[in-house]
Design an enzyme around this catalytic site. Sequence first.
Site, PDB file in Angstrom:
ATOM      1  N   SER A 110      -1.214   8.810  -4.809  1.00 16.46           N
ATOM      2  CA  SER A 110      -0.953   7.732  -3.858  1.00 16.46           C
ATOM      3  C   SER A 110      -1.146   6.400  -4.562  1.00 16.46           C
ATOM      4  O   SER A 110      -1.933   6.285  -5.498  1.00 16.46           O
ATOM      5  CB  SER A 110      -1.912   7.837  -2.672  1.00 16.46           C
ATOM      6  N   SER A 111      -0.458   5.379  -4.072  1.00 18.22           N
ATOM      7  CA  SER A 111      -0.601   4.045  -4.663  1.00 18.22           C
ATOM      8  C   SER A 111      -1.990   3.461  -4.432  1.00 18.22           C
ATOM      9  O   SER A 111      -2.364   2.482  -5.093  1.00 18.22           O
ATOM     10  CB  SER A 111       0.453   3.100  -4.082  1.00 18.22           C
ATOM     11  N   CYS A 112      -2.793   4.057  -3.531  1.00 17.28           N
ATOM     12  CA  CYS A 112      -4.137   3.529  -3.288  1.00 17.28           C
ATOM     13  C   CYS A 112      -5.092   3.805  -4.447  1.00 17.28           C
ATOM     14  O   CYS A 112      -6.230   3.336  -4.431  1.00 17.28           O
ATOM     15  CB  CYS A 112      -4.705   4.084  -1.992  1.00 17.28           C
ATOM     16  N   TYR A 139     -10.581   8.547  -0.443  1.00 27.99           N
ATOM     17  CA  TYR A 139      -9.277   9.184  -0.682  1.00 27.99           C
ATOM     18  C   TYR A 139      -8.767   8.832  -2.075  1.00 27.99           C
ATOM     19  O   TYR A 139      -8.278   9.703  -2.812  1.00 27.99           O
ATOM     20  CB  TYR A 139      -8.290   8.715   0.383  1.00 27.99           C
ATOM     21  N   LYS A 143      -7.850  11.269  -5.366  1.00 28.36           N
ATOM     22  CA  LYS A 143      -6.539  11.289  -6.017  1.00 28.36           C
ATOM     23  C   LYS A 143      -6.644  10.956  -7.509  1.00 28.36           C
ATOM     24  O   LYS A 143      -5.933  11.538  -8.342  1.00 28.36           O
ATOM     25  CB  LYS A 143      -5.585  10.322  -5.313  1.00 28.36           C
ATOM     26  N   HIS A 182      -0.152   6.420   9.629  1.00 29.98           N
ATOM     27  CA  HIS A 182       0.132   5.250   8.799  1.00 29.98           C
ATOM     28  C   HIS A 182       0.916   4.214   9.589  1.00 29.98           C
ATOM     29  O   HIS A 182       1.338   4.458  10.723  1.00 29.98           O
ATOM     30  CB  HIS A 182       0.893   5.681   7.540  1.00 29.98           C
TER      31      HIS A 182
END
Length: 321
Positions: A110-112, A139, A143, A182
């Site tokens: 994920s981009s997070c 999270y 990842k 989301h």
Amino acid sequence: MKSNLNKRIYVAGHRGLVGSAIVRALHKRDFNNIVTRPHAELELTDQEQVRAFFANEQIDEVYLAAARVGGIHANNTYPAEFIYDNLMVQANVIHEAWRAGVKRLLFLGSSCIYPRLAEQPIREEYLMSGSLEPTNEPYAIAKIAGIKMCESYNRQYNTDFRSVMPTNLYGPGDNYHPENSHVIPALIRRFHEAKLAGADKVVIWGTGTPRREFLYVDDMADACVHVMELDRATYEKHTTPMLSHINVGTGEDVTIREVAEIIRKAVGFTGAIEFDASKPDGTPRKLMNTAKLTSLGWRPGMRLGEGIKETYECFKTEYRP
């Protein structure tokens, strides 16, 4: 080199937004030996179940799309579940895939994973260069661990485990829960219900100023298959052993206010939009640098406005008050 269309491909998380799109993308490319298991039949946080599955199924490739996901509210409310479930799923699937001799695996992140205040657009090498966004740190940590687990197995065991980092996704099969979804699915539901109720306004968390990049989920799935089908030499030429993930996005972003207006128009809601600045905004901006993926021959096909229209049409067929 022509791909083997009969290879056994396991899609973990095939009922979710991402996994279901990957299954569609594989079928579109005529792969006809896709293996799936619902949660009731295979608990991915249970190592013994995962080990037995891989021992019995002779899997050639894995798309690891299974994850606990959610928006700001869900991440803030269930941080323990977000870090535990994701770490356990990743550890079990990656380790047991290696034990069973799986030839190739794709881990979806994920981009997070990137720092909250990363320079924009975000390049792959910005990973672990600063502090994470607090609202989804558990999270993100999970990842990042998944990326590093793939790299570690590649370095030690010469596996071909790859990672892609999609930007914010939306599309058919999304989670429209009123609290745990989301931003795009949450707003689709909120505007739809406001329209049905004849409400005069919709209130949205935050200031509306953060900028976000949104990718239609079927574009993301197509990119995943594209990356998996690259020969190993090509993939390794564009990555390094300890920086092996690839961003997947559109290279364009919009403000939350702008995406809210697009959704309002698609839904046909005629009331006002108000922003509650007492609620968190999250990261100020997240725009992915997708030059690496572009250089590998892939670009997205769906524009945001059209993608939201298609997503809303799918939502209406699934909506239950």
